[in-house]
Design a protein around this motif. Structure first.
Motif, PDB file in Angstrom:
ATOM      1  N   VAL A  89       0.838  -1.205   0.000  1.00  0.00           N
ATOM      2  CA  VAL A  89       0.000   0.000   0.000  1.00  0.00           C
ATOM      3  C   VAL A  89       0.871   1.253   0.000  1.00  0.00           C
ATOM      4  N   ALA A  90       1.929   1.265   0.801  1.00  0.00           N
ATOM      5  CA  ALA A  90       2.811   2.435   0.869  1.00  0.00           C
ATOM      6  C   ALA A  90       3.484   2.709  -0.474  1.00  0.00           C
ATOM      7  N   VAL A  91       3.966   1.676  -1.129  1.00  0.00           N
ATOM      8  CA  VAL A  91       4.601   1.843  -2.446  1.00  0.00           C
ATOM      9  C   VAL A  91       3.572   2.340  -3.454  1.00  0.00           C
ATOM     10  N   SER A  92       2.374   1.793  -3.414  1.00  0.00           N
ATOM     11  CA  SER A  92       1.317   2.224  -4.343  1.00  0.00           C
ATOM     12  C   SER A  92       0.941   3.680  -4.113  1.00  0.00           C
ATOM     13  N   LEU A  93       0.781   4.064  -2.858  1.00  0.00           N
ATOM     14  CA  LEU A  93       0.465   5.469  -2.551  1.00  0.00           C
ATOM     15  C   LEU A  93       1.586   6.395  -2.996  1.00  0.00           C
ATOM     16  N   HIS A  94       2.814   5.980  -2.759  1.00  0.00           N
ATOM     17  CA  HIS A  94       3.971   6.781  -3.167  1.00  0.00           C
ATOM     18  C   HIS A  94       3.934   7.063  -4.662  1.00  0.00           C
ATOM     19  N   HIS A  95       3.724   6.028  -5.457  1.00  0.00           N
ATOM     20  CA  HIS A  95       3.695   6.214  -6.902  1.00  0.00           C
ATOM     21  C   HIS A  95       2.469   6.992  -7.350  1.00  0.00           C
ATOM     22  N   ALA A  96       1.319   6.735  -6.769  1.00  0.00           N
ATOM     23  CA  ALA A  96       0.097   7.440  -7.167  1.00  0.00           C
ATOM     24  C   ALA A  96       0.170   8.920  -6.837  1.00  0.00           C
ATOM     25  N   ILE A  97       0.650   9.243  -5.645  1.00  0.00           N
ATOM     26  CA  ILE A  97       0.725  10.655  -5.231  1.00  0.00           C
ATOM     27  C   ILE A  97       1.775  11.398  -6.045  1.00  0.00           C
ATOM     28  N   LEU A  98       2.960  10.808  -6.187  1.00  0.00           N
ATOM     29  CA  LEU A  98       4.013  11.483  -6.949  1.00  0.00           C
ATOM     30  C   LEU A  98       3.666  11.609  -8.424  1.00  0.00           C
ATOM     31  N   ASN A  99       2.870  10.709  -8.937  1.00  0.00           N
ATOM     32  CA  ASN A  99       2.467  10.781 -10.333  1.00  0.00           C
ATOM     33  C   ASN A  99       1.753  12.098 -10.631  1.00  0.00           C
TER      34      ASN A  99
END
Length: 162
Positions: free
Chosen positions: A144-154
């Motif tokens: 979840v943390a990796v997914s949020l990181h990529h989604a937010i930074l995108n």
């Protein structure tokens, strides 16, 4: 059956799973990660291989400010982890803290390398270390943390993702 995301589901097995030894090992791994990160960041800055020989291990030239921030965040992470070792009564909270500390190192190594694909495998090393805690929730949190990181930074800083 109820999913429990907050209590220590392994409390009865604390000694069987030998968490004291696992915790000491993880604290050592955190300090080793901090030292490696500092040496790697300084090496990339001073040697600057991307200027003369671009490789997958250094896709960009980094600034001294990025080096200092990376080393500082890594050092603070190691110090906090070391100071809180043995002081948190709920061992699940400790495991969650350690998970985030290891994820921070994985993020920093990928960041300082310029997003090198090879360094993304550091996340798999993190997952392998988390298996020692026998807690399925830690792996799911890391995903979840990796997914949020990529989604937010995108949306807010796509140059950091691509």
């Amino acid at each position: 059956m109820k999913l429990d995301f907050f209590s220590d589901i392994n409390k009865e097995n604390y000694y069987i799973l030998d968490y004291d030894r696992v915790d000491r090992f993880i604290v050592k791994a955190v300090w080793i990660s901090a030292v490696f990160l500092a040496v790697y960041a300084l090496g990339i800055y001073f040697i600057a291989p991307a200027q003369s020989y671009p490789t997958p291990f250094s896709w960009r030239v980094i600034s001294l400010q990025e080096v200092f921030w990376t080393i500082g965040i890594g050092l603070v992470t190691a110090i906090v982890t070391n100071l809180l070792h043995g002081r948190i009564s709920n061992h699940y909270l400790w495991r969650f803290l350690v998970t985030n500390a290891l994820l921070i190192y994985a993020y920093l190594v990928v960041f300082i390398s310029g997003g090198s694909i090879e360094w993304h495998f550091y996340f798999f090393v993190t997952f392998a270390l988390l298996v020692m805690y026998s807690d399925w929730r830690l792996g799911w949190w890391a995903i979840v943390a990796v997914s949020l990181h990529h989604a937010i930074l995108n949306f807010f800083a796509p140059q950091w993702v691509y």
